[in-house]
Design a protein around this motif. Structure first.
Motif, PDB file in Angstrom:
ATOM      1  N   ASP A   1      -4.106   4.292   1.961  1.00  0.00           N
ATOM      2  CA  ASP A   1      -3.683   5.459   1.194  1.00  0.00           C
ATOM      3  C   ASP A   1      -2.339   5.972   1.696  1.00  0.00           C
ATOM      4  OD1 ASP A   1      -5.899   5.392  -0.394  1.00  0.00           O
ATOM      5  OD2 ASP A   1      -6.936   7.032   0.597  1.00  0.00           O
ATOM      6  N   SER A   2      -1.458   6.228   0.769  1.00  0.00           N
ATOM      7  CA  SER A   2      -0.160   6.823   1.058  1.00  0.00           C
ATOM      8  C   SER A   2       0.023   8.026   0.157  1.00  0.00           C
ATOM      9  CB  SER A   2       0.962   5.819   0.786  1.00  0.00           C
ATOM     10  OG  SER A   2       0.924   4.769   1.704  1.00  0.00           O
TER      11      SER A   2
ATOM     12  N   GLU B   1      -2.615   3.882  -3.458  1.00  0.00           N
ATOM     13  CA  GLU B   1      -2.837   2.758  -2.560  1.00  0.00           C
ATOM     14  C   GLU B   1      -1.539   1.994  -2.311  1.00  0.00           C
ATOM     15  OE1 GLU B   1      -6.341  -0.324  -1.974  1.00  0.00           O
ATOM     16  OE2 GLU B   1      -5.301  -0.629  -3.867  1.00  0.00           O
ATOM     17  N   CYS B   2      -1.190   1.852  -1.046  1.00  0.00           N
ATOM     18  CA  CYS B   2      -0.006   1.115  -0.628  1.00  0.00           C
ATOM     19  C   CYS B   2      -0.452   0.026   0.343  1.00  0.00           C
ATOM     20  CB  CYS B   2       0.990   2.049   0.057  1.00  0.00           C
ATOM     21  SG  CYS B   2       2.404   1.179   0.747  1.00  0.00           S
ATOM     22  N   LEU B   3      -0.151  -1.225   0.029  1.00  0.00           N
ATOM     23  CA  LEU B   3      -0.584  -2.327   0.877  1.00  0.00           C
ATOM     24  C   LEU B   3       0.527  -2.885   1.748  1.00  0.00           C
ATOM     25  CD1 LEU B   3      -2.734  -4.200  -1.782  1.00  0.00           C
ATOM     26  CD2 LEU B   3      -3.528  -2.687   0.028  1.00  0.00           C
TER      27      LEU B   3
ATOM     28  N   ASP C   1       0.226  -8.642  -0.141  1.00  0.00           N
ATOM     29  CA  ASP C   1       1.407  -8.005  -0.720  1.00  0.00           C
ATOM     30  C   ASP C   1       1.004  -6.769  -1.514  1.00  0.00           C
ATOM     31  OD1 ASP C   1       3.180  -9.863   0.295  1.00  0.00           O
ATOM     32  OD2 ASP C   1       3.138 -11.111  -1.501  1.00  0.00           O
ATOM     33  N   CYS C   2       1.871  -5.792  -1.502  1.00  0.00           N
ATOM     34  CA  CYS C   2       1.650  -4.566  -2.249  1.00  0.00           C
ATOM     35  C   CYS C   2       1.993  -4.789  -3.727  1.00  0.00           C
ATOM     36  CB  CYS C   2       2.516  -3.456  -1.656  1.00  0.00           C
ATOM     37  SG  CYS C   2       2.143  -1.824  -2.334  1.00  0.00           S
ATOM     38  N   TRP C   3       1.452  -3.962  -4.588  1.00  0.00           N
ATOM     39  CA  TRP C   3       1.716  -4.011  -6.025  1.00  0.00           C
ATOM     40  C   TRP C   3       3.209  -3.875  -6.322  1.00  0.00           C
ATOM     41  CZ3 TRP C   3       4.202   0.306  -7.551  1.00  0.00           C
ATOM     42  CH2 TRP C   3       4.068   1.433  -6.742  1.00  0.00           C
TER      43      TRP C   3
ATOM     44  N   TRP D   1       6.838   5.201  -2.955  1.00  0.00           N
ATOM     45  CA  TRP D   1       6.571   6.075  -4.096  1.00  0.00           C
ATOM     46  C   TRP D   1       5.345   5.559  -4.829  1.00  0.00           C
ATOM     47  CZ3 TRP D   1      11.436   7.887  -7.212  1.00  0.00           C
ATOM     48  CH2 TRP D   1      12.315   8.558  -6.360  1.00  0.00           C
ATOM     49  N   CYS D   2       4.636   6.445  -5.519  1.00  0.00           N
ATOM     50  CA  CYS D   2       3.474   6.055  -6.315  1.00  0.00           C
ATOM     51  C   CYS D   2       3.933   5.229  -7.519  1.00  0.00           C
ATOM     52  CB  CYS D   2       2.702   7.295  -6.766  1.00  0.00           C
ATOM     53  SG  CYS D   2       3.512   8.274  -8.053  1.00  0.00           S
ATOM     54  N   PRO D   3       3.016   4.499  -8.147  1.00  0.00           N
ATOM     55  CA  PRO D   3       3.393   3.675  -9.296  1.00  0.00           C
ATOM     56  C   PRO D   3       4.104   4.460 -10.405  1.00  0.00           C
ATOM     57  CG  PRO D   3       1.207   3.088  -8.574  1.00  0.00           C
ATOM     58  CD  PRO D   3       1.618   4.301  -7.778  1.00  0.00           C
ATOM     59  N   ASP D   4       3.635   5.666 -10.701  1.00  0.00           N
ATOM     60  CA  ASP D   4       4.242   6.454 -11.778  1.00  0.00           C
ATOM     61  C   ASP D   4       5.688   6.837 -11.457  1.00  0.00           C
ATOM     62  OD1 ASP D   4       1.893   6.345 -13.274  1.00  0.00           O
ATOM     63  OD2 ASP D   4       1.150   8.241 -12.464  1.00  0.00           O
TER      64      ASP D   4
END
Length: 64
Positions: free
Chosen positions: A7-8, A18-20, A27-29, A48-51
């Motif tokens: 979690d970030s 979620e940050c990987l 690998d992160c998204w 930063w979050c996906p949005d």
């Protein structure tokens, strides 16, 4: 085996996501997205979050 904590908090909007990238497990998204450039004053020191990242990519695309 437990999944590592990933979690970030987005520095832009404060959303938890979620940050990987810090896990060294997978690998992160965000790795599949193009590079993002930031203007002075924009918080870019952490993930930063996906949005927010998608909004930044769209903003960057419109400036090109």
């Amino acid at each position: 085996m437990n999944k590592p904590l990933t979690d970030s908090q987005c520095p832009q909007c404060g959303k938890i996501f979620e940050c990987l990238s810090a896990t060294n497990v997978e690998d992160c998204w965000c790795m599949s997205l193009p590079p993002v450039s930031f203007n002075d004053g924009e918080k870019s020191s952490s993930c930063w979050c996906p949005d927010c990242l998608q909004q930044q990519l769209e903003k960057q695309s419109n400036q090109d």
